[in-house]
Design an enzyme around this catalytic site. Structure first.
Site, PDB file in Angstrom:
ATOM      1  N   CYS A 149       6.502   5.835  27.947  1.00  0.00           N
ATOM      2  CA  CYS A 149       7.836   5.615  27.363  1.00  0.00           C
ATOM      3  C   CYS A 149       8.682   6.889  27.430  1.00  0.00           C
ATOM      4  O   CYS A 149       9.859   6.825  27.743  1.00  0.00           O
ATOM      5  CB  CYS A 149       7.740   5.209  25.888  1.00  0.00           C
ATOM      6  SG  CYS A 149       6.467   4.025  25.499  1.00  0.00           S
ATOM      7  N   ASP A 150       8.095   8.022  27.098  1.00  0.00           N
ATOM      8  CA  ASP A 150       8.906   9.213  26.810  1.00  0.00           C
ATOM      9  C   ASP A 150       8.723  10.390  27.772  1.00  0.00           C
ATOM     10  O   ASP A 150       9.488  11.351  27.701  1.00  0.00           O
ATOM     11  CB  ASP A 150       8.593   9.703  25.380  1.00  0.00           C
ATOM     12  CG  ASP A 150       8.971   8.657  24.343  1.00  0.00           C
ATOM     13  OD1 ASP A 150       9.948   7.929  24.576  1.00  0.00           O
ATOM     14  OD2 ASP A 150       8.287   8.574  23.306  1.00  0.00           O
ATOM     15  N   CYS A 188       3.546   7.888  23.279  1.00  0.00           N
ATOM     16  CA  CYS A 188       3.587   7.069  24.500  1.00  0.00           C
ATOM     17  C   CYS A 188       4.174   7.875  25.659  1.00  0.00           C
ATOM     18  O   CYS A 188       5.395   8.089  25.712  1.00  0.00           O
ATOM     19  CB  CYS A 188       4.410   5.810  24.244  1.00  0.00           C
ATOM     20  SG  CYS A 188       4.580   4.774  25.708  1.00  0.00           S
TER      21      CYS A 188
END
Ligand code: NAP
Length: 329
Positions: free
Chosen positions: A138-139, A135
């Site tokens: 997300c990261d 992701c």
């Protein structure tokens, strides 16, 4: 057999939000947690993009808070997986769990998500959250100024590679064939981006890492194989983002609910599946957004639809055991 007004299959942000809404609407609600409370988000160490947390939170903390909030209004959590459903006769629906228990529910909300496909190579699972990610939203932020590897040749890989150039010093896309699968428009944009390079006809064979400064081991390199020559070699990298497709967890519903050609659940604008009284929310139907907050929003919509659907049938619903007791029957 246990009877409930609402059965929620899955305990990610979609399921937990749906449970909050149906329980708060005074409907007896059971959540079948599945293998992992919270699903994918509970494996995310830092969550910085869920509104309401100015200092961020962790996946497990977010999930625990959402669970407690739903429990406060009476939602019950069953730490089992649903292994069989029978939607053929309409409401009430039958559900069986892996402990052998059978439940009947007047409505069902399916929120069991999709899983990013894994490469299945050594080091991949070991370094999830420490350099391996599925992701970018997300990261990506954690890879500022770093050298990033993206695996895959489809729309997701190229779209996320472009996004990752906001953070990384360089982004190398590794694709197993000579031809990218992604749309021409995305190919043109990715190829025009000076931070992106492509390595074709190459597979990733292993993710390698090591500990630095006394901390836990983090990703340091990938082992690559040129499929044309068979030659393997090691390439240093700080992060490996894998985008080789997603698999919705819809096998349980095959033949009972309409799925699209990629096995995502078909729903209408009210989150209603092809079976009246069965609703779906989150990644089980959404192959595009895949965010905790969009799943939560979906869970809210599915719950509101289920609440309305049940209210319209209130007269014909059989009393639950608890209601019978309360009424002195
Ligand atoms: P996808 O289109 O199925 O592409 C998966 C990619 O991963 C392919 O290039 C495939 O290689 C590669 N791959 C699969 N298994 C692999 C393995 N074991 N090892 C190495 N490589 C592997 O998946 P996606 O990119 O996630 O897209 C899914 C759907 O969402 C598509 O319909 C896509 O168009 C859509 N989508 C659209 C957008 C957009 O419009 N902006 C963005 C994201 C996704 P091969 O090519 O050799 O098969």
């Amino acid at each position: 057999m246990k009877r409930e007004r609402v059965a929620i299959i899955g305990s990610g942000p979609a399921g937990l939000t749906a449970a909050l809404y149906t329980a708060r609407a005074q409907l007896s609600t059971v959540v079948f947690v599945g293998k992992l409370l919270g699903g994918q988000i509970s494996t995310t160490h830092e969550v910085e993009n869920f509104p309401g947390f100015p200092n961020g939170t962790t996946g497990p903390e977010l999930v625990e808070n959402m669970k407690q909030q739903a429990e406060k209004f009476g939602a019950k959590f069953v730490f089992e997986s649903v292994t069989e459903v029978d939607f053929s006769k309409g409401s009430p629906f039958l559900l069986k769990t892996d402990s052998g228990d059978t439940y009947s529910a007047d409505s069902v909300i399916v929120t069991i998500g999709a899983n990013p496909r894994e490469l299945g190579i050594p080091g991949e699972r070991e370094f999830v959250g420490r350099g391996v990610s599925y992701c970018a939203t997300c990261d990506g932020f954690f890879f500022r100024g770093k050298d990033i590897t993206v695996v895959g040749g489809g729309d997701s890989a190229l779209q996320e590679a472009i996004f990752l150039t906001k953070f990384g010093k360089s982004v190398n896309v590794i694709h197993r064939r000579d031809d990218l699968r992604a749309s021409t428009a995305l190919q043109v944009r990715a190829k025009a981006n000076p931070k992106i390079t492509f390595t074709y006809s190459t597979t990733v064979e292993e993710v390698k890492g090591e500990a630095s400064n006394g901390g836990p081991a983090i990703v340091k390199a990938v082992v690559l194989r040129d499929v044309k020559t068979g030659q393997t070699y090691e390439k240093p990298t700080d992060g490996v983002f894998i985008f080789i497709g997603y698999d919705p967890n819809s096998w349980l519903f095959k033949g009972q609910l309409a799925l699209d050609e990629s096995d995502y659940m078909k729903i209408d604008h009210l989150m209603q599946t092809s079976a009246e009284g069965v609703f779906a929310a989150g990644e089980i139907h959404d192959s595009v957004f895949r965010q905790a907050i969009t799943a939560a929003g979906d869970g809210c919509k599915a719950a509101l639809s289920a609440i309305k659907w049940l209210a319209e049938r209130e007269e014909s619903l059989q009393p639950l055991d608890t209601e019978a007791v309360a009424a002195g029957d």
